[in-house]
Motif scaffolding. Sequence first.
Motif, PDB file in Angstrom:
ATOM      1  N   GLN A 128       0.852  -1.186   0.000  1.00  0.00           N
ATOM      2  CA  GLN A 128       0.000   0.000   0.000  1.00  0.00           C
ATOM      3  C   GLN A 128       0.886   1.233   0.000  1.00  0.00           C
ATOM      4  N   ASP A 129       0.522   2.226  -0.794  1.00  0.00           N
ATOM      5  CA  ASP A 129       1.332   3.426  -0.927  1.00  0.00           C
ATOM      6  C   ASP A 129       0.411   4.607  -1.215  1.00  0.00           C
ATOM      7  N   LEU A 131      -0.096   8.131  -3.900  1.00  0.00           N
ATOM      8  CA  LEU A 131       0.280   8.845  -5.114  1.00  0.00           C
ATOM      9  C   LEU A 131       0.020  10.322  -4.879  1.00  0.00           C
ATOM     10  N   THR A 194      -4.527   6.778  -2.205  1.00  0.00           N
ATOM     11  CA  THR A 194      -3.885   5.594  -1.648  1.00  0.00           C
ATOM     12  C   THR A 194      -4.569   4.299  -2.076  1.00  0.00           C
ATOM     13  N   ASP A 196      -2.835   0.003  -3.483  1.00  0.00           N
ATOM     14  CA  ASP A 196      -1.592  -0.734  -3.737  1.00  0.00           C
ATOM     15  C   ASP A 196      -0.689   0.054  -4.680  1.00  0.00           C
ATOM     16  N   ASP A 197       0.622   0.036  -4.384  1.00  0.00           N
ATOM     17  CA  ASP A 197       1.559   0.836  -5.184  1.00  0.00           C
ATOM     18  C   ASP A 197       1.557   0.454  -6.651  1.00  0.00           C
ATOM     19  N   LEU A 215       4.978   8.315  -6.833  1.00  0.00           N
ATOM     20  CA  LEU A 215       4.680   7.447  -5.698  1.00  0.00           C
ATOM     21  C   LEU A 215       5.447   7.919  -4.458  1.00  0.00           C
ATOM     22  N   GLY A 217       6.387   5.875  -2.009  1.00  0.00           N
ATOM     23  CA  GLY A 217       7.368   4.866  -1.630  1.00  0.00           C
ATOM     24  C   GLY A 217       7.308   4.495  -0.158  1.00  0.00           C
ATOM     25  N   LYS A 219       5.452   1.990   1.462  1.00  0.00           N
ATOM     26  CA  LYS A 219       5.329   0.570   1.800  1.00  0.00           C
ATOM     27  C   LYS A 219       4.525   0.372   3.087  1.00  0.00           C
ATOM     28  N   TYR A 265       8.434   3.010 -11.370  1.00  0.00           N
ATOM     29  CA  TYR A 265       8.038   2.191 -10.225  1.00  0.00           C
ATOM     30  C   TYR A 265       9.176   1.268  -9.815  1.00  0.00           C
TER      31      TYR A 265
END
Length: 278
Positions: A128-129, A131, A194, A196-197, A215, A217, A219, A265
């Motif tokens: 999960q991240d 943007l 927010t 999943d990345d 992103l 970043g 985690k 990514y």
Amino acid sequence: MKLRKVTAAAAAVLALSLTASACGSDGGGGDSGSDDKKITVGIKFDQPGLGLKTPDGKYTGFDVDVANYVAKQLGYKPGDIQFKEAKSADRETLLQRGDVDFIAATYSINPERAKKVDFAGPYFLAHQDVLVRADDNSITKPADLNNKKLCSVTGSTSAQNVKDKLAPKAQLQEYGGYSECLTGLENKVIDALTTDDVILAGYAAQPEHQGKFKLGGFKLSNENYGIGVQKGSELKAKINTALEKMVADGSWDKAVTKNFGPAEYQNEAPPKIGVVVN
């Protein structure tokens, strides 16, 4: 079967007979024989970079590339693969009813789901991240989301997880879809999105979005994507073998670069089959 030299009358009678016979055959066993050579795969239809059905009826994305590779290793040709939409809430039902043979659709492995279906893989480790806008340097750690407008889609737990555990003063905004969140982010109506990345990277990598977002970043969680199959299915072992080959021959890396490269990514190395990272 072709007719050779016969009388005109006999030919007419025989032709009518053959036509009737052929029509009856096509309506019965012929179709089922064709179906036996098909494989039905569940994917997302609305996630750019992962599983997307384009307006011209094509399917693109990392999960689609994985599904195509696996199906090929199982002995199916491209024309034998039938894609079916697998919305998040429907995935277990689709497998249990036998509507699909396997599902590759950002399908995170967890204990509750594993009670209902089996998982091959994992084949991807996401996190999960958030943007944010590419020119926004005010959000460099999760705590910076306090007093920021944080968007996620209706029904998702991602934004609430951030508020509960990391940024209690975050202002949650729920939109109907990620595309709406992106529009709000671009127009500065919201400050961050927010989920999943890899899903975020898929959106950011689209031509119309390139260079606009980045992103965080952070985690914030581990999401082990697996390929779902029916409980007890022999496909699990065969799919695992296919996934191992996909990594070994470089096809996995190529698929990641193709689908997420424009978003810069930083993906994790391919996970080991059977190892779920908590």
